[in-house]
Design a protein around this motif. Structure first.
Motif, PDB file in Angstrom:
ATOM      1  N   ILE A  42       0.858  -1.191   0.000  1.00 36.06           N
ATOM      2  CA  ILE A  42       0.000   0.000   0.000  1.00 36.06           C
ATOM      3  C   ILE A  42       0.889   1.234   0.000  1.00 36.06           C
ATOM      4  CG2 ILE A  42      -1.932  -1.188   1.085  1.00 36.06           C
ATOM      5  CD1 ILE A  42      -1.152   0.057   3.727  1.00 36.06           C
ATOM      6  N   PRO A  43       0.382   2.354  -0.538  1.00 31.94           N
ATOM      7  CA  PRO A  43       1.262   3.500  -0.796  1.00 31.94           C
ATOM      8  C   PRO A  43       1.622   4.340   0.410  1.00 31.94           C
ATOM      9  CG  PRO A  43      -0.958   3.988  -1.532  1.00 31.94           C
ATOM     10  CD  PRO A  43      -0.957   2.539  -1.119  1.00 31.94           C
ATOM     11  N   GLY A  44       0.915   4.169   1.546  1.00 26.93           N
ATOM     12  CA  GLY A  44       1.132   5.105   2.638  1.00 26.93           C
ATOM     13  C   GLY A  44       0.364   6.386   2.381  1.00 26.93           C
TER      14      GLY A  44
ATOM     15  N   SER B 288       0.095  12.088   0.250  1.00 25.70           N
ATOM     16  CA  SER B 288       0.723  13.413   0.203  1.00 25.70           C
ATOM     17  C   SER B 288       2.232  13.353   0.366  1.00 25.70           C
ATOM     18  CB  SER B 288       0.141  14.310   1.304  1.00 25.70           C
ATOM     19  OG  SER B 288      -1.240  14.516   1.125  1.00 25.70           O
ATOM     20  N   GLY B 289       2.754  12.182   0.753  1.00 24.98           N
ATOM     21  CA  GLY B 289       4.181  12.054   1.009  1.00 24.98           C
ATOM     22  C   GLY B 289       4.927  11.350  -0.107  1.00 24.98           C
ATOM     23  N   ILE B 290       6.052  10.755   0.255  1.00 29.79           N
ATOM     24  CA  ILE B 290       6.924  10.140  -0.746  1.00 29.79           C
ATOM     25  C   ILE B 290       6.599   8.669  -1.002  1.00 29.79           C
ATOM     26  CG2 ILE B 290       8.819  11.734  -0.304  1.00 29.79           C
ATOM     27  CD1 ILE B 290      10.156   9.551   1.386  1.00 29.79           C
ATOM     28  N   GLY B 291       5.592   8.134  -0.300  1.00 32.52           N
ATOM     29  CA  GLY B 291       5.274   6.725  -0.443  1.00 32.52           C
ATOM     30  C   GLY B 291       4.974   6.264  -1.861  1.00 32.52           C
TER      31      GLY B 291
ATOM     32  N   LEU C 236      -6.986  -8.989   4.084  1.00 35.23           N
ATOM     33  CA  LEU C 236      -6.477 -10.030   3.187  1.00 35.23           C
ATOM     34  C   LEU C 236      -5.441 -10.908   3.887  1.00 35.23           C
ATOM     35  CD1 LEU C 236      -6.101  -7.943  -0.095  1.00 35.23           C
ATOM     36  CD2 LEU C 236      -7.918  -9.565   0.463  1.00 35.23           C
ATOM     37  N   ALA C 237      -4.603 -10.283   4.713  1.00 31.71           N
ATOM     38  CA  ALA C 237      -3.586 -11.050   5.437  1.00 31.71           C
ATOM     39  C   ALA C 237      -4.237 -11.995   6.442  1.00 31.71           C
ATOM     40  CB  ALA C 237      -2.614 -10.105   6.137  1.00 31.71           C
ATOM     41  N   MET C 238      -5.218 -11.520   7.178  1.00 32.88           N
ATOM     42  CA  MET C 238      -5.869 -12.362   8.169  1.00 32.88           C
ATOM     43  C   MET C 238      -6.672 -13.483   7.512  1.00 32.88           C
ATOM     44  SD  MET C 238      -4.785 -11.360  11.036  1.00 32.88           S
ATOM     45  CE  MET C 238      -5.877 -12.228  12.170  1.00 32.88           C
ATOM     46  N   ALA C 239      -7.112 -13.250   6.275  1.00 35.77           N
ATOM     47  CA  ALA C 239      -7.836 -14.290   5.531  1.00 35.77           C
ATOM     48  C   ALA C 239      -6.889 -15.270   4.846  1.00 35.77           C
ATOM     49  CB  ALA C 239      -8.746 -13.643   4.491  1.00 35.77           C
ATOM     50  N   GLY C 240      -5.572 -15.059   4.969  1.00 35.60           N
ATOM     51  CA  GLY C 240      -4.591 -15.935   4.355  1.00 35.60           C
ATOM     52  C   GLY C 240      -4.410 -15.728   2.874  1.00 35.60           C
ATOM     53  N   MET C 241      -4.871 -14.591   2.350  1.00 31.24           N
ATOM     54  CA  MET C 241      -4.778 -14.326   0.911  1.00 31.24           C
ATOM     55  C   MET C 241      -3.466 -13.638   0.548  1.00 31.24           C
ATOM     56  SD  MET C 241      -8.755 -13.222   0.321  1.00 31.24           S
ATOM     57  CE  MET C 241      -8.742 -13.295  -1.484  1.00 31.24           C
ATOM     58  N   VAL C 242      -2.811 -13.024   1.518  1.00 28.80           N
ATOM     59  CA  VAL C 242      -1.461 -12.488   1.335  1.00 28.80           C
ATOM     60  C   VAL C 242      -0.639 -12.918   2.537  1.00 28.80           C
ATOM     61  CG1 VAL C 242      -2.234 -10.502  -0.036  1.00 28.80           C
ATOM     62  CG2 VAL C 242      -1.961 -10.263   2.438  1.00 28.80           C
ATOM     63  N   ASP C 243       0.687 -12.929   2.376  1.00 25.98           N
ATOM     64  CA  ASP C 243       1.579 -13.426   3.418  1.00 25.98           C
ATOM     65  C   ASP C 243       2.256 -12.325   4.214  1.00 25.98           C
ATOM     66  OD1 ASP C 243       1.349 -16.283   2.668  1.00 25.98           O
ATOM     67  OD2 ASP C 243       2.295 -15.599   0.811  1.00 25.98           O
ATOM     68  N   GLY C 244       2.131 -11.096   3.776  1.00 23.28           N
ATOM     69  CA  GLY C 244       2.753  -9.990   4.477  1.00 23.28           C
ATOM     70  C   GLY C 244       2.277  -8.679   3.902  1.00 23.28           C
ATOM     71  N   VAL C 245       2.498  -7.603   4.674  1.00 25.92           N
ATOM     72  CA  VAL C 245       2.038  -6.276   4.282  1.00 25.92           C
ATOM     73  C   VAL C 245       3.207  -5.294   4.349  1.00 25.92           C
ATOM     74  CG1 VAL C 245       0.488  -4.354   4.810  1.00 25.92           C
ATOM     75  CG2 VAL C 245      -0.288  -6.729   5.154  1.00 25.92           C
ATOM     76  N   LEU C 246       3.445  -4.600   3.241  1.00 23.36           N
ATOM     77  CA  LEU C 246       4.439  -3.530   3.166  1.00 23.36           C
ATOM     78  C   LEU C 246       3.707  -2.220   2.968  1.00 23.36           C
ATOM     79  CD1 LEU C 246       7.469  -2.586   2.800  1.00 23.36           C
ATOM     80  CD2 LEU C 246       7.074  -2.854   0.340  1.00 23.36           C
ATOM     81  N   PHE C 247       3.965  -1.244   3.830  1.00 18.90           N
ATOM     82  CA  PHE C 247       3.315   0.051   3.613  1.00 18.90           C
ATOM     83  C   PHE C 247       4.337   1.168   3.477  1.00 18.90           C
ATOM     84  CE2 PHE C 247       3.077  -0.548   8.300  1.00 18.90           C
ATOM     85  CZ  PHE C 247       3.604   0.640   8.783  1.00 18.90           C
ATOM     86  N   GLY C 248       4.010   2.092   2.561  1.00 22.60           N
ATOM     87  CA  GLY C 248       4.799   3.305   2.454  1.00 22.60           C
ATOM     88  C   GLY C 248       4.613   4.150   3.700  1.00 22.60           C
ATOM     89  N   PRO C 249       5.433   5.176   3.896  1.00 18.02           N
ATOM     90  CA  PRO C 249       5.375   5.953   5.134  1.00 18.02           C
ATOM     91  C   PRO C 249       4.002   6.580   5.379  1.00 18.02           C
ATOM     92  CG  PRO C 249       7.365   6.471   3.903  1.00 18.02           C
ATOM     93  CD  PRO C 249       6.516   5.643   2.998  1.00 18.02           C
ATOM     94  N   PHE C 250       3.541   6.458   6.625  1.00 17.67           N
ATOM     95  CA  PHE C 250       2.329   7.134   7.068  1.00 17.67           C
ATOM     96  C   PHE C 250       2.694   8.452   7.735  1.00 17.67           C
ATOM     97  CE2 PHE C 250       0.342   2.714   7.761  1.00 17.67           C
ATOM     98  CZ  PHE C 250      -0.295   2.752   6.528  1.00 17.67           C
ATOM     99  N   ASN C 251       1.735   9.363   7.785  1.00 13.77           N
ATOM    100  CA  ASN C 251       1.884  10.597   8.548  1.00 13.77           C
ATOM    101  C   ASN C 251       0.977  10.484   9.771  1.00 13.77           C
ATOM    102  OD1 ASN C 251       0.876  13.493   9.255  1.00 13.77           O
ATOM    103  ND2 ASN C 251       2.818  13.766   8.198  1.00 13.77           N
ATOM    104  N   LYS C 252       1.573  10.480  10.960  1.00 13.35           N
ATOM    105  CA  LYS C 252       0.790  10.228  12.175  1.00 13.35           C
ATOM    106  C   LYS C 252      -0.240  11.315  12.444  1.00 13.35           C
ATOM    107  CE  LYS C 252       3.874   7.105  14.623  1.00 13.35           C
ATOM    108  NZ  LYS C 252       4.649   6.747  13.416  1.00 13.35           N
ATOM    109  N   ALA C 253       0.087  12.566  12.098  1.00  9.46           N
ATOM    110  CA  ALA C 253      -0.895  13.632  12.293  1.00  9.46           C
ATOM    111  C   ALA C 253      -2.112  13.414  11.399  1.00  9.46           C
ATOM    112  CB  ALA C 253      -0.262  14.992  12.009  1.00  9.46           C
ATOM    113  N   ALA C 254      -1.868  12.996  10.157  1.00 14.07           N
ATOM    114  CA  ALA C 254      -2.978  12.727   9.243  1.00 14.07           C
ATOM    115  C   ALA C 254      -3.782  11.517   9.710  1.00 14.07           C
ATOM    116  CB  ALA C 254      -2.445  12.496   7.830  1.00 14.07           C
ATOM    117  N   LEU C 255      -3.088  10.474  10.180  1.00 15.57           N
ATOM    118  CA  LEU C 255      -3.790   9.301  10.683  1.00 15.57           C
ATOM    119  C   LEU C 255      -4.669   9.655  11.877  1.00 15.57           C
ATOM    120  CD1 LEU C 255      -1.007   6.528  10.611  1.00 15.57           C
ATOM    121  CD2 LEU C 255      -2.849   6.871   8.952  1.00 15.57           C
TER     122      LEU C 255
END
Length: 335
Positions: A11-13, A16-19, A110-129
């Motif tokens: 996922i891109p993160g 608005s950032g560099i993700g 998807l991960a909890m359903a076993g459809m993917v094996d791992g999750v990579l995310f681009g940088p999040f912004n904690k203020a935005a989250l």
């Protein structure tokens, strides 16, 4: 899914950032597509934005969610999480935080359903989250709550062969001392040991950083080392664990730099993060230690100061991807 490859959700993160730019660069790195089947999750215009920012192609082959588990190679699960007009590069926005959380939620589903094996995310912004309703200290605690995980978990920061865990994380410095307890220190040591042994290190050397200057100087600057850290370390050594300390935090990372230790357990966020980022800002990785699914991200932030300028270094994102692939293979083998 290719039998000998893990499937990694990406996922891109924060848009608005560099993700988005970093993921476009990652997808054009040699060996990436040979290492894993990759599922991009998110809005078409965000992935196109990243491709344009990086000046590199991103192949968007859409698939339905029901087909995710059987699709090999590079594929894309379309979502509509943010309108193009609401993407404001280099700005903290509620829309950006909402988009980040919606993509994260889908990847976790998807991960909890076993459809993917791992999750990579681009940088999040904690203020935005936070503005979008994170309602947790950080994204790692949000992830645990979302998937219903109640066991011990914490960030692990990785730089090459060195791991760091922390007893406290995203809290104010004035609240740190009260949370340095024997149980909390034991859990941080255990998390480091579990992560390292799963990576093949049978008896890792784990160094515990002190809380106070000069490791308290025999109680002159505080008693946490005497009353809490020393007893925990002695108990670990009695169980034949290679745990040492408490080491003054202004020297313990010299040991790490020389390769004398495999992990450093720090007492608070900046105690470890400053050292690790100075040692290798463009290679640092954060993993969600203790969770039942592999999750990783580059250790740096959204870098609004360079967002959209095609100057983001993909090094940490590539390191995060490579580490996540190794974790995902182990996760698949144990499933």
């Amino acid at each position: 899914m290719t039998p000998d490859k893990p499937r990694i959700a990406v996922i891109p993160g924060d848009p608005s950032g560099i993700g988005p730019e970093l993921i476009a660069k990652l997808l054009n790195e040699d060996g990436v597509h040979d290492a894993a089947d990759i599922l991009l999750i998110g809005d078409e215009h965000i992935w196109q934005q990243g491709a344009e920012q990086a000046g590199l192609p991103v192949d968007l082959t859409p698939i339905a969610e029901s087909d995710v588990g059987g699709q090999a190679g590079l594929s894309w699960l379309p979502m509509q999480t943010i309108a193009p007009k609401d993407v404001r590069v280099a700005e903290v926005t509620v829309a950006g935080g909402t988009s980040s959380l919606r993509c994260l939620d889908k990847a976790l589903d998807l991960a909890m359903a076993g459809m993917v094996d791992g999750v990579l995310f681009g940088p999040f912004n904690k203020a935005a989250l936070t503005s979008a309703g994170l309602n947790a200290e950080d994204e790692h605690r949000y992830i645990a709550r979302y998937i219903g995980f109640t066991g011990y978990h914490s960030e692990i920061n990785v730089l090459d062969d060195l791991m760091t865990t922390r007893v406290t994380s995203h809290i104010g410095l004035k609240d740190v001392a009260a949370r340095i307890t024997r149980e909390a220190v034991e859990k941080a040591i255990g998390l480091a040991e579990a992560a390292l042994t799963s990576a093949g290190n049978a008896r890792p050397h784990i160094a515990v950083a002190a809380l106070n200057p000069h490791a308290g100087d025999n109680g002159k600057y505080g008693r946490e080392e005497i009353d809490i850290l020393q007893p925990v370390i002695a108990a670990a050594q009695a169980r034949q664990k290679h745990v040492t300390g408490p080491w003054p935090s202004d020297t313990v990372f010299l040991k790490a730099k020389r390769g004398e230790v495999d992990a450093v357990v720090t007492m608070y966020h900046d105690q470890g993060q400053i050292a690790v980022k100075l040692l290798g800002f463009e290679r640092g990785v954060t993993i969600a230690g203790g969770l039942p699914i592999p999750v990783a991200t580059p250790a740096h932030g959204t870098a609004f100061d360079i967002a959209g300028q095609n100057s983001a270094n993909v090094g940490a994102t590539l390191q995060a991807f490579n580490l996540l692939v190794r974790m995902a293979r182990t996760h698949r083998a144990a499933a």
